[in-house]
Structures are given as C-alpha cells and as structure tokens.
Motif scaffolding. Structure first.
Motif, PDB file in Angstrom:
ATOM      1  N   SER A 197       0.861  -1.300  -0.212  1.00 30.72           N
ATOM      2  CA  SER A 197       0.002   0.131   0.105  1.00 30.72           C
ATOM      3  C   SER A 197       0.924   1.300   0.074  1.00 30.72           C
ATOM      4  N   ASN A 198       2.047   1.118   0.537  1.00 28.19           N
ATOM      5  CA  ASN A 198       2.988   2.358   0.502  1.00 28.19           C
ATOM      6  C   ASN A 198       4.455   1.841   0.210  1.00 28.19           C
ATOM      7  N   SER A 237       0.866   7.920 -12.487  1.00 24.18           N
ATOM      8  CA  SER A 237      -0.072   8.277 -11.510  1.00 24.18           C
ATOM      9  C   SER A 237      -0.089   7.203 -10.517  1.00 24.18           C
ATOM     10  N   ILE A 238       0.174   5.794 -10.680  1.00 25.67           N
ATOM     11  CA  ILE A 238       0.140   4.842  -9.818  1.00 25.67           C
ATOM     12  C   ILE A 238       1.265   4.939  -8.992  1.00 25.67           C
ATOM     13  N   ASP A 240       2.892   7.644  -8.044  1.00 26.31           N
ATOM     14  CA  ASP A 240       2.548   8.753  -7.081  1.00 26.31           C
ATOM     15  C   ASP A 240       1.406   8.527  -6.061  1.00 26.31           C
ATOM     16  N   SER A 241       0.742   7.675  -6.437  1.00 25.51           N
ATOM     17  CA  SER A 241      -0.364   7.060  -5.456  1.00 25.51           C
ATOM     18  C   SER A 241       0.369   6.146  -4.540  1.00 25.51           C
ATOM     19  N   LEU A 242       1.231   5.250  -4.897  1.00 28.83           N
ATOM     20  CA  LEU A 242       1.796   4.146  -4.024  1.00 28.83           C
ATOM     21  C   LEU A 242       3.080   4.620  -3.572  1.00 28.83           C
ATOM     22  N   ASN A 243       3.614   5.744  -3.873  1.00 32.77           N
ATOM     23  CA  ASN A 243       4.763   6.246  -3.372  1.00 32.77           C
ATOM     24  C   ASN A 243       5.937   5.447  -3.702  1.00 32.77           C
ATOM     25  N   CYS A 526      -5.685   0.757  -8.654  1.00 33.79           N
ATOM     26  CA  CYS A 526      -4.929   1.982  -9.074  1.00 33.79           C
ATOM     27  C   CYS A 526      -5.377   2.128 -10.655  1.00 33.79           C
ATOM     28  N   ALA A 529      -8.972   3.061 -10.859  1.00 29.62           N
ATOM     29  CA  ALA A 529      -9.191   4.529 -10.898  1.00 29.62           C
ATOM     30  C   ALA A 529      -8.999   5.365 -11.732  1.00 29.62           C
ATOM     31  N   VAL A 530      -7.668   5.349 -12.396  1.00 28.73           N
ATOM     32  CA  VAL A 530      -7.368   6.354 -13.468  1.00 28.73           C
ATOM     33  C   VAL A 530      -8.170   5.867 -14.689  1.00 28.73           C
TER      34      VAL A 530
END
Length: 603
Positions: A197-198, A237-238, A240-243, A526, A529-530
């Motif tokens: 998740s991160n 984008s993914i 950035d979302s999952l860092n 993810c 979502a995009v």
C-alpha cells in the motif's frame, strides 16, 4: 504448544468458507497440529494433509516429489474460495526448497495466507524470510518457537517480512502466543499486514520499449532519458499514489521486456500487451484496461484513369430518360413540321437537320432559324430549351464535383478483404507470436493470414512498404494512428494510410506481471481509478492531436518551400481526372475523319 499457536492464528483469520492445506516434512506428525480444536474451528471447509519427505534424496527425486505435491495442493486452492497454507518444518533447507517450488508450482496468491511453523535462531530466520520471494513478498507469517528464558519457554513469536518501510526492508515481530496469555498482536501491527500500500519512495523496476503513443523516450538534459505516453502517464499516476520511484530496466527487445517480468527482475512491463493463451503460460496480466485491437493499415486506393468519369455524374435511370427524350422530341417536332408543310406548302425540311438541331439545342448550341414559326413548334422548342438548360446545369455541376472529388475504388475493410487484396502483410518483431497463433488456428482465413505475414524491423518500415507496395501492416490501432499522423499525412490533413474497420483481434490488453504477483490487487485498484476517471483517453486524445498538428505544420512548411509562382493551395486536375474528356475528343475526331472520307469519296 505449536498446535495452540497455529490454532490461534487460524481462528483469528478464519472465514466461513476457509479450508486448510497442511504440509509437514515428516518430522512432525500432522496430529500434533490437528488435535487442537481451534485449528479445526479455523478451517470450517476441511483440511488437506500432505507429507513431503526429501531428506537424503537427490535433486531429481526431490523435484518430482514437490512437483506432485504442488500439483495436488494447487488443485485444492483453485477449487476453494478461501485457503490457508500451514507448513511445519524445522529444517531451513526444506523451507528454502519449498519457497522455490511454491513459486514454480504457483501455489500461492496474495489471498492465500501462508503460515510457516518452525524453530530457528533469529539470524537464520531473518535470512530465510529476506531471501525468498515466497516469504518476503507473499502474504506470509512465521511462527517461531524461540530459545527463550525459562519463564518464557512456551512462547511462540510471530514474524513477517515487510519489504517496504520507512527504514527499508526488515523482519518485524507482529504477535506472540503463550498458553497462559493466548494470542496477542503487538500494538500498531496487524497479523497479515499489507505490504504494497506504500512503497516509501523505493525504486520499482519496470520494463518498456518505445511504443508511441503508449510509451515514448526522449533524450533530456545531461543525457537523462525523459518518458512520456499514455502508459507512462498511467504508471506515473500509480507511482504517485503508491509512493514509489520508477526505474526502467534497460532492454533491447520485446522478448527481453517480458523475460525480465518472468524472472521477477521487473515488477511489470508497462506497455500494454494483448492477452494471448501462449503468453499466459509465461506470465500473468494486470487488470484489463485497454481494448488491445490488432488493426491493419493500407495505402489509400489511388484513382484509376477511367473514361466513365463523364458518365458518373448521372444515374443510369437519368441517362436512359435523357436518351428517350432525345429520341421522342425530334419525332414530335418532325411531325409538327410535316403537318405544316402539308397545310401551307413550302420547302421540305430534311429529317437529319431536325435531329441535328434538337441535339444541338441540348448541347447548348445556338437556336437555329430554319425551324418553323408556328405556335406548336415554338412551345415544343421552348420546353426542350428549358429541359436542356436544367439538364446542362445539373450535369456540369455534378461533373465538376466528380472531377475534383473523384470516385475512389473500394478499399479493404475486413479480414477477408485484406487476405484477398494484400500481397504481403508485415508486422514488427514481436509479431512472431501472432504469426504462430494464426498459423495454429482452425480457421482457414486466419491460417491464410499467418501465411501472408512477414516480420519487418519496425512499424516505420512496414507502413512505408504499405505506401509503396500492395501491402498491409499489422499493429495496435492507437500506435498506427499516431504513426500515420506523424509520418503519412499531407498538408491538407489527408492521410496516405487508413485503418481497416474490422480488427484482426479485438482482444483485451493489460500489463504483463509475474505469475500470482502479490501486488496485483493494489495495482488493479489504481488502474481502475485512473481509467474510470477518463484520464487515459484524455491523454491519448491530447497526444494524437499534438502529433497531427505537428505533422500538418511540417508538411505545410515543406510545401511552402516548394512553392513557385503558382498557388500550391489550388488543386490541379490531372490526366486521371480528365481522361474521359480526352477520350470523347478522340472519338469525335475519329468520327469526323470517317465522315470526311465518306463525303470525299461520294462527291
């Protein structure tokens, strides 16, 4: 004691539809675990027990034993809604072998929780958890009977490996169990913690090659590569979302792109691949986010010189009606003239002259003065002149349109028409998989398609050959659209190539990922979502529009440099357009010549 710890874990994560796969190496009896009531309660859909004894056996025998076990255990997993796997072993070599073969045999997915029961020194336990994909990346915890002080000798500690934390990858203790205190999860921890998740900013390896508009590479400042394209924007984008930070692993071919995924060197190949049965044997796919149609492009059919260009402006019915009017009108006019001659007398008008005058009026010649002046003939001539004006205007207008916008020959739009029309069909190097796929098809149409296919170095070569020769090129629809917009479009926006209406394979496409990748649920969420936000289509439209504008600007600049005194914006008619007129002129000259010789001989 081990049974109590296992039962506590299974009961904590139990679901109404869960079953259990229990594996031992023969040194521990399954009854040691199963006699605990909580183990049975935690597995309401039943327990499958397996014993794999490999001590002292050579590698081939070990391989055969594990292969047979994994085949049976995987069938249990596939037929169950919820599976927990418990491995009881105190031998690190056995556990390492199990970790290796569980990946090869595809025993585990993220939803399958793995519980390893052992008693290893902490340094050896840490090394084991950190060095194998099954233990480090999958949904795995380890129950370890530790060598603890006498007052804690009945304690079982629960460990897991977290590949991504602020401090980096590490092994953490998430819970403990004792007969007196029971099962206790440490504060701030969960029994089976999420691992993806991160990513805490770490580099994640991906593989890709330039494939516009999905993925493009440019040389940036200081030689640093800069990326763009719809799939790169999707990956960014993914990330950035999952860092996580994107690290593109260098590759030289599409085969190497997916090979790195199979080897788990790369987490994913971030350019879409069409889902094919042969590919599923080597890797899995992410959530299907793209309609991966395989389309064909061909050159726009050219205008063939045809004398019928003079005939096309009117339909067959109109031409027949005009011919009928041209036959009836002279007859009626001649009848009126003959009646007048019989009544009033006078010189007799020749029949040929009447036909000649009527035809001349239709063609826009001057009104002859030799026709009679009676009212009936004037009415007929006026009607004929009105008809001639309307007919001539309509014909001239349509003729102009047909000369400037001529009728093109029909073009191939379906697979059947493609196979019948194209002499050769090209595809980039990765097309060898499609060629083999088509050649094995039961359809004669696709077999013929496979026979016509030839591999070329790139899409640029294939499309250029399609323009120069009677060929077609196969590739992804969006990719070909962009390439056509970049290289094969005129200053007026007219493309030299077109895409057929029927796709060769209207299939699904996604990113290749390793078999049973544990990060797939997070990745899929993810992606959804995009895509559902409409960003992917917007990126594609923007890139295509930009390419079209740049291509038009480039072609207009080239045309401006070639301009001379004439205005290049005006479209000149060629011999192809006016061939019918010249043929009509030659026909008239021929008839005039024949008439001249006949008249010369008869005088």
């Amino acid at each position: 004691m081990l049974g109590g710890g296992v039962g506590a874990v299974l009961e904590a994560v139990s679901q109404p539809t869960c079953s259990l796969i229990l594996l031992t190496d023969g040194t521990t009896s399954p009854s040691t675990i199963l006699k605990v009531e909580s183990v049975v309660r935690g597995s309401p859909w039943g327990v499958g027990c397996f014993k794999v004894e490999v001590d002292g056996k050579d590698g081939n025998v070990t391989q055969a034993i594990f292969s047979r076990f994994l085949r049976q255990a995987r069938q249990v997993r596939l037929k169950s809604r919820c599976v927990r796997v418990v491995v009881v072993c105190h031998d690190p070599v056995f556990l390492a072998t199990f970790a290796e073969w569980s990946v090869k045999g595809r025993l585990l997915v993220w939803a399958t929780k793995l519980l390893v029961v052992t008693s290893l020194p902490l340094p050896q336990l840490h090394a084991l958890l950190s060095s194998h994909w099954t233990f480090s990346m999958m949904n795995t915890i380890l129950l370890n009977l530790e060598d603890t002080p006498p007052n804690l000798r009945d304690r079982v500690s629960v460990y897991t490996h977290l590949p991504y934390t602020p401090e980096g990858a590490k092994v953490v203790r998430v819970a403990s169990w004792t007969p007196r205190r029971g099962f206790v999860v440490r504060e701030g921890r969960s029994l089976f913690p999420p691992k993806f998740s991160n990513f805490y900013g770490v580099e994640v390896n991906v593989t890709a090659l330039p494939y516009p508009p999905y993925w493009n590479e440019l040389e940036g400042p200081d030689g640093i590569k800069q990326y763009s394209g719809t799939d790169y924007f999707l990956l960014k984008s993914i990330a950035d979302s999952l860092n996580f930070t994107i690290n593109v692993v260098p590759t030289t071919s599409w085969a190497e792109v997916t090979q790195r995924v199979e080897e788990r060197v790369s987490f994913m190949a971030t350019v879409f691949h069409t889902v094919l049965p042969e590919r599923l044997e080597r890797y899995d796919y992410s959530w299907v986010y793209e309609y991966g149609s395989l389309d064909f492009s061909m050159a726009q059919p050219g205008i063939k010189p045809q004398w019928q260009s003079l005939y096309y402006p009117l339909t067959d019915m109109v031409w027949a009606a005009v011919l009928l009017a041209l036959l009836i009108t002279p007859v009626v006019l001649l009848l009126i003239i003959r009646v007048g001659e019989w009544r009033d007398g006078g010189d007799r008008v020749a029949t040929g002259k009447v036909v000649q005058d009527v035809t001349g009026m239709l063609l826009g010649q001057n009104l002859p003065r030799r026709l009679p002046t009676v009212i009936s003939s004037r009415v007929l001539v006026a009607s004929w002149l009105m008809f001639a004006v309307i007919f001539g205007s309509a014909y001239r207008g349509n003729l102009t349109a047909f000369l400037t916008l001529p009728k093109y020959p029909p073009r191939a739009e379906t697979i059947q028409e493609l196979v019948n029309t194209a002499d050769r069909i090209t595809m980039p190097p990765y097309g060898i998989e499609f060629k083999n796929f088509f050649s094995k098809s039961n359809s004669q149409l696709f077999k013929r398609l496979g026979q016509l296919m030839h591999i070329v170095p790139s899409v640029n070569v294939g499309q250029q050959q399609a323009v120069d020769k009677k060929q077609a090129h196969l590739d992804a629809g969006r990719y070909q659209q962009l390439k056509i917009a970049e290289r094969f479009i005129g200053a007026d926006g007219t493309p030299k190539l077109y895409l057929g209406q029927e796709s060769i394979i209207p299939g699904q496409a996604a990113w290749p990922i390793p078999h049973d990748a544990p990060f797939r649920p997070v990745l899929d969420r993810c992606l959804m979502a995009v895509i559902e936000a409409g960003l992917y289509e917007r990126w594609n439209d923007d890139l295509l529009r930009k390419a079209q504008m740049e291509s038009r600007r480039r072609y207009k600049q080239q045309e401006t440099e070639k301009e001379t005194e004439s205005d290049s914006s005006l479209r000149s008619l060629t011999i192809t357009h006016l061939q019918g007129a010249f043929m009509l002129l030659l026909l008239g000259l021929g008839l005039a010549g024949v008439s001249f010789f006949v008249e010369f001989l008869t005088v």
